[in-house]
Design an enzyme around this catalytic site. Structure first.
Site, PDB file in Angstrom:
ATOM      1  N   HIS A  28      -4.891  -9.530   8.566  1.00  0.00           N
ATOM      2  CA  HIS A  28      -4.041 -10.018   9.450  1.00  0.00           C
ATOM      3  C   HIS A  28      -4.246  -9.598  10.840  1.00  0.00           C
ATOM      4  CE1 HIS A  28      -2.225  -5.864   9.421  1.00  0.00           C
ATOM      5  NE2 HIS A  28      -1.366  -6.205   8.272  1.00  0.00           N
ATOM      6  N   HIS A  82       4.949   0.822  -1.746  1.00  0.00           N
ATOM      7  CA  HIS A  82       4.876   0.038  -0.596  1.00  0.00           C
ATOM      8  C   HIS A  82       5.016  -1.393  -0.941  1.00  0.00           C
ATOM      9  CE1 HIS A  82       4.183  -1.604   3.267  1.00  0.00           C
ATOM     10  NE2 HIS A  82       2.848  -1.118   3.436  1.00  0.00           N
ATOM     11  N   GLU A  84       4.289  -4.389   0.767  1.00  0.00           N
ATOM     12  CA  GLU A  84       3.392  -5.100   1.533  1.00  0.00           C
ATOM     13  C   GLU A  84       2.525  -5.938   0.407  1.00  0.00           C
ATOM     14  OE1 GLU A  84       1.537  -3.924   5.057  1.00  0.00           O
ATOM     15  OE2 GLU A  84       1.055  -5.945   5.680  1.00  0.00           O
ATOM     16  N   ASP A  86      -0.523  -6.568  -0.182  1.00  0.00           N
ATOM     17  CA  ASP A  86      -1.752  -6.260  -0.562  1.00  0.00           C
ATOM     18  C   ASP A  86      -1.498  -5.146  -1.679  1.00  0.00           C
ATOM     19  OD1 ASP A  86      -0.479  -4.753   1.610  1.00  0.00           O
ATOM     20  OD2 ASP A  86      -2.671  -4.024   2.141  1.00  0.00           O
ATOM     21  N   HIS A 148       3.686   2.725   6.971  1.00  0.00           N
ATOM     22  CA  HIS A 148       4.112   2.027   8.216  1.00  0.00           C
ATOM     23  C   HIS A 148       5.012   1.212   8.166  1.00  0.00           C
ATOM     24  CE1 HIS A 148       1.451  -1.549   7.670  1.00  0.00           C
ATOM     25  NE2 HIS A 148       1.426  -0.966   6.434  1.00  0.00           N
ATOM     26  N   ASP A 167      -0.723   3.621   2.185  1.00  0.00           N
ATOM     27  CA  ASP A 167      -1.417   3.290   3.121  1.00  0.00           C
ATOM     28  C   ASP A 167      -2.023   4.513   4.123  1.00  0.00           C
ATOM     29  OD1 ASP A 167      -1.625   0.245   3.041  1.00  0.00           O
ATOM     30  OD2 ASP A 167       0.359   0.092   3.976  1.00  0.00           O
ATOM     31  N   TYR A 193      -8.786   2.384  11.442  1.00  0.00           N
ATOM     32  CA  TYR A 193      -7.594   2.186  10.583  1.00  0.00           C
ATOM     33  C   TYR A 193      -6.123   2.753  11.340  1.00  0.00           C
ATOM     34  CZ  TYR A 193      -4.476   2.143   6.310  1.00  0.00           C
ATOM     35  OH  TYR A 193      -3.709   1.654   5.355  1.00  0.00           O
ATOM     36  N   HIS A 226      -6.098   2.185   0.189  1.00  0.00           N
ATOM     37  CA  HIS A 226      -7.219   1.495   0.798  1.00  0.00           C
ATOM     38  C   HIS A 226      -8.376   2.586   1.096  1.00  0.00           C
ATOM     39  CE1 HIS A 226      -5.048  -2.280   1.877  1.00  0.00           C
ATOM     40  NE2 HIS A 226      -4.358  -1.440   2.387  1.00  0.00           N
TER      41      HIS A 226
HETATM   42 FE1  FEO Z   1       0.839  -1.762   4.696  1.00  0.00          FE
HETATM   43 FE2  FEO Z   1      -2.028  -1.861   2.943  1.00  0.00          FE
HETATM   44  O1  FEO Z   1      -0.296  -2.477   3.288  1.00  0.00           O
END
Ligand code: FEO
Length: 402
Positions: A28, A82, A84, A86, A148, A167, A193, A226
């Site tokens: 993104h 989370h 999101e 991903d 986040h 994250d 990051y 990640h």
């Molecule tokens: Fe906030 Fe890795 O997604």
């Protein structure tokens, strides 16, 4: 058809069952020069539990890794730290295929998942500090709102001391290695990051550490969603985050600019020379060679942002509007800086740079505008601007900052 993919054991009864996205170069709008991973974790405890999933196109890879350890139908509980995509993208597919008994998310995660997937699946809201009995161990949940996203939470495997941090403490780095000590060149990706995801939330990051302390959360291993799993530098990554969150002003300047016919480029180089010849660490970052997220990374430990734009149709040059809009959102506090740039008949570009810097709270030195191309006197002025910025940085730099 998904080829075989194996789980990686990271501790007793704990397996990495995520996916490696070697191809990703744009997350993104964040440049991921080295790809990324979507980490999911399988706990083969008495209550078999999956923590997070992976981006939807990688569902088959995750499933193959799970199946290398256990029949996925044995998974009783899925914890979504989370919402999101991903990390939750494969969740609807997994729930449809395997129907685990229970799905758990934070209270705001329950709402966020419903708003993403418009489903009628009951999701249990975890209490902040609440627990899930795994049989041989226990998961403790900790809300980490705005780290986040509003829904974000941590899950701590109490006896094992493994913190599934979602994250937090992550980075975008594809690798066949799973642990921090196996990818020793991780520093830049960890800083990038933080700069691109967490920098505007630095006050929340500092509060997080207080909350972790109050909850006596002292993990032996940190398993983010990640990048590598922290088993060697568990303390170091936390100390780095604490340091970055302070957003100190250091003796380093980032000069960001673009140019149409080379005039703003000449000014930028003169400003940078004034800075660096005075002893300030200087990053000259023309937009023709740098993208916004690498610029954000350099700004993380900087003390000054100097931004230059030509004027086009009484506006900023569009690539500068892009990067300044991005940096304004990242809210790097405590900066010195200045605006500069060339123009033909109206110096609107520089005025608009000033507006962005003011919105970012930059303590600005007087701007430098140049009609058409700079002559020797104008370049001397630009050099002097660099010298002045350096003198201010060096006089005010925090003791001990590096
Ligand atoms: Fe906030 Fe890795 O997604």
């Amino acid at each position: 058809m998904q080829g075989p993919a194996k789980a990686v054991k990271i501790a007793e009864n704990v397996y990495w069952v995520g996916a490696v996205d070697w191809d990703l170069r744009d997350f993104h709008g964040y440049s991921t020069h080295r790809g990324t991973t979507y980490n999911a974790y399988l706990l083969t405890t008495k209550k078999v539990t999956l923590i997070d999933t992976v981006k939807a196109p990688f569902y088959g890879e995750m499933l193959s890794r799970i199946s290398s350890v256990i029949d996925p139908r044995k998974i009783q509980c899925v914890v979504s730290n989370h919402a999101e995509s991903d990390h939750s993208g494969s969740l609807p597919l997994f729930l449809k295929d395997f129907k685990p008994e229970k799905v758990i998310a934070s209270a705001l995660g329950v709402k966020a998942l419903a708003a993403h997937y418009h489903w009628d699946i009951p999701v249990e809201a975890a209490l902040d500090g609440g627990t899930l009995d795994l049989g041989s161990d226990r998961l403790r949940f900790l809300e980490t709102r705005m780290l986040h996203w509003p829904d974000s939470m941590f899950s701590l495997m109490e006896s094992s001391g493994i913190l599934f941090s979602n994250d937090a403490f992550g980075m975008h780095l594809a690798s066949s290695a799973r642990f921090d000590d196996e990818v020793p060149d991780w520093y830049y990706e960890a800083a990038k990051y933080y700069a691109n995801i967490l920098m505007p939330l630095s006050d929340v990051v500092l509060s997080l550490f207080k909350k972790m302390e109050a909850a006596k959360l002292s993990p032996r291993m940190i398993a983010p969603d990640h990048g590598p799993i922290w088993r060697k530098d568990v303390q170091r990554i936390q100390e780095l985050w604490k340091g970055w969150a302070l957003l100190k002003r250091t003796d380093k300047a980032v000069v960001v600019y673009d140019s149409m016919w080379g005039a703003t480029d000449k000014l930028a180089r003169a400003v940078a020379e004034g800075l660096s010849s005075s002893g300030t660490k200087t990053c000259l970052m023309p937009l023709k060679a740098n993208d916004r997220s690498d610029i954000a990374c350099e700004l993380l430990d900087a003390g000054a942002l100097v931004a230059g734009s030509p004027t086009l149709n009484r506006e900023l040059f569009p690539p500068m509007a892009d990067v300044l809009t991005y940096l304004r959102g990242l809210k790097r506090k405590n900066l010195l800086g200045a605006a500069f740039g060339s123009y033909g008949w109206s110096p609107d570009g520089v005025k608009k740079v000033e507006e962005y810097l003011d919105q970012l709270g930059v303590e600005r030195l007087p701007s430098l505008s140049c009609k058409y191309a700079p002559d020797a006197a104008k370049l001397e002025e630009a050099f002097k601007l660099g010298q002045d910025l350096s003198a201010r940085l060096r006089a005010g730099v925090s003791v001990g900052a590096d």
